[in-house]
Design a protein around this motif. Structure first.
Motif, PDB file in Angstrom:
ATOM      1  N   THR A 204       0.846  -1.192   0.000  1.00  0.00           N
ATOM      2  CA  THR A 204       0.000   0.000   0.000  1.00  0.00           C
ATOM      3  C   THR A 204       0.881   1.241   0.000  1.00  0.00           C
ATOM      4  N   HIS A 205       0.474   2.265  -0.771  1.00  0.00           N
ATOM      5  CA  HIS A 205       1.221   3.517  -0.887  1.00  0.00           C
ATOM      6  C   HIS A 205       0.470   4.651  -0.182  1.00  0.00           C
ATOM      7  N   PRO A 206       1.156   5.742   0.116  1.00  0.00           N
ATOM      8  CA  PRO A 206       0.521   6.835   0.874  1.00  0.00           C
ATOM      9  C   PRO A 206      -0.745   7.385   0.243  1.00  0.00           C
ATOM     10  N   ASP A 207      -0.867   7.326  -1.077  1.00  0.00           N
ATOM     11  CA  ASP A 207      -2.080   7.840  -1.739  1.00  0.00           C
ATOM     12  C   ASP A 207      -3.233   6.845  -1.707  1.00  0.00           C
ATOM     13  N   GLY A 208      -3.008   5.704  -1.038  1.00  0.00           N
ATOM     14  CA  GLY A 208      -4.063   4.701  -0.936  1.00  0.00           C
ATOM     15  C   GLY A 208      -4.033   3.653  -2.025  1.00  0.00           C
ATOM     16  N   SER A 209      -3.211   3.847  -3.031  1.00  0.00           N
ATOM     17  CA  SER A 209      -3.137   2.855  -4.110  1.00  0.00           C
ATOM     18  C   SER A 209      -2.471   1.584  -3.614  1.00  0.00           C
TER      19      SER A 209
END
Length: 443
Positions: A137-142
């Motif tokens: 998971t990445h900080p932008d939610g992706s």
């Protein structure tokens, strides 16, 4: 699945000292690594205790395979007898190493799950032939799913400190009082942190080197800020070994730290309360009161610093078949070697792939995380772990099972030292180590 898993990278979780060393050893063996780091930079956890100095000198915290990668860039190992702070370690070694590894390290990539592709925990059929599926998971939610031939989890334990409660669970009221509770040694050189504790009453819970450091820091603060006082809460009693080896300690910085903690008590800057197993944090006006299992209540305090160790986060590995010791949450073959009831870090036998293997093939917990809840860990031990694992993944079983590290039987363990201790101490002739109470990254 038709993917040839041996053509896939080995995914390493965590870009701390042991994770980056794992990548260096894999590359040295011709194996493609991919390091996934939840934070924005190399040594993200180490940077959070950047103000604390290690007991281990530079000669013991640089991995040989990593140095081999760094050498062509003109990087020069810092003076071997100097003792780095966490900030030094991150800036002068971990960051350059991550830069050399380049796109083999991905930041802001939090691993949220690891499983076998197309297999949950209970499915046996063709399990070992399937690659690992790693969810990120990445900080932008992706989100994304990556495939790997093997997984080396070097994520450490820094993000999961042990709670205040004396029974291993958070004390009643601990979560509600979270704004007034810290789980790390305070950096009193930071004006905002200094203001938080100056002129206040603080409870420090813990009996390791981290607690010593906090006691010493707060005692120094009390000399400049009237009204500053510490209540030192121990779950055990005080004995001759409580403050370490003092002047007889083979690690002089550690001995000096213990003596400074003792001085904080002897000089009245701190009061020691023993045999206190906290069950509740109650509010009394604007202050907090610690209540013990035997109904003892301590005098109200303004702040609480909890330094009771760390524990591994195993939640994202739940679909894998890990063989972990019931007490320590360490690999079952490793646990007897690191049992704190028997061993200090100086008496832990160097170990590798055999002790770190599970029934689920090609998944390895390394570094601080491999120690589970055991309290002390050497960076040199972690470097030996990943050297052995890389050799095994390359098919060189003889090298994997060969011990290439000799640790002195010092009987000396502990955490990191005070930031303002001398940076060089040539008289120290034993391997330094650090406590998960302090660092979570090994030293």
């Amino acid at each position: 699945m038709s993917t040839d898993r041996h053509q896939l990278p080995v995914i390493v979780i965590g870009a701390g000292p042991i994770g980056l060393a794992a990548a260096a050893h894999l590359l040295d063996r011709g194996i493609e690594p991919l390091v996934l780091e939840a934070g924005p930079s190399a040594g993200h956890a180490v940077r959070e205790w950047s103000h604390v100095r290690l007991f281990s000198p530079w000669s013991e915290v640089v991995d040989p395979a990593a140095e081999k990668l760094l050498a062509p860039t003109g990087w020069v190992r810092p003076e071997g007898t100097a003792y780095p702070s966490g900030g030094d370690w991150a800036a002068r070694y971990l960051q350059p190493l991550a830069e050399v590894l380049g796109d083999k390290v991905r930041f802001n990539s939090r691993v949220t799950g690891v499983t076998r592709a197309g297999r949950d925990r209970i499915v046996d059929a063709d399990r070992e032939q399937q690659p690992f599926a790693v969810h990120v998971t990445h900080p932008d939610g992706s989100e994304e799913r990556l495939l790997a031939r093997a997984v080396i989890d070097a994520s450490g334990t820094w993000s999961t400190p042990s709670p205040l409660g004396g029974n291993g669970l958070p004390a009643l009221g601990e979560r509600a009082a979270a704004a007034r509770i810290s789980y790390q040694v305070p950096d009193l050189k930071d004006p905002a942190v200094r203001a938080r504790y100056a002129g206040k009453r603080t409870a420090v819970i813990g009996s390791g080197a981290s607690a010593f450091t906090a006691l010493a820091y707060l005692a120094e603060l009390a000399k400049d800020a009237p009204g500053t006082h510490t209540t030192w809460v121990l779950r055990r009693g005080i004995s001759g070994s409580t403050f370490g080896g003092g002047e007889a300690d083979q690690l002089p910085a550690r001995g000096a730290l213990g003596l400074r903690a003792k001085a904080a008590v002897d000089e009245g800057y701190a009061d020691a309360v023993t045999g206190f197993h906290t069950t509740e944090v109650a509010r009394e006006g604007d202050q907090l009161v610690l209540i013990a299992e035997d109904d003892r209540r301590l005098a109200p305090v303004d702040e609480i610093i909890v330094l009771t160790g760390f524990r591994p986060d195993l939640t994202f590995l739940d679909e894998l078949r890990l063989a972990l010791d019931a007490r320590l949450q360490a690999p079952v073959e490793l646990a007897p070697l690191i049992d704190p009831n028997v061993h200090s870090c100086g008496t832990v036998y160097p170990h590798g792939v055999n002790e770190l293997s599970h029934s689920e093939q090609d998944i390895y917990l390394v570094g601080m995380k491999s120690y589970g809840r055991a309290p002390t860990f050497l960076a040199m031990t972690g470097y030996e772990q990943v050297r052995s694992i890389a050799a095994a993944l390359a098919g060189d079983r003889e090298a994997a099972e060969r011990v290439e590290l000799t640790l002195p039987d010092t009987g000396v363990c502990g955490g990191a030292g005070l930031f303002d201790e001398p940076t060089t101490q040539p008289e120290a002739d034993s391997a330094g180590c650090c406590s998960t109470n302090t660092t979570g990254g090994g030293c």
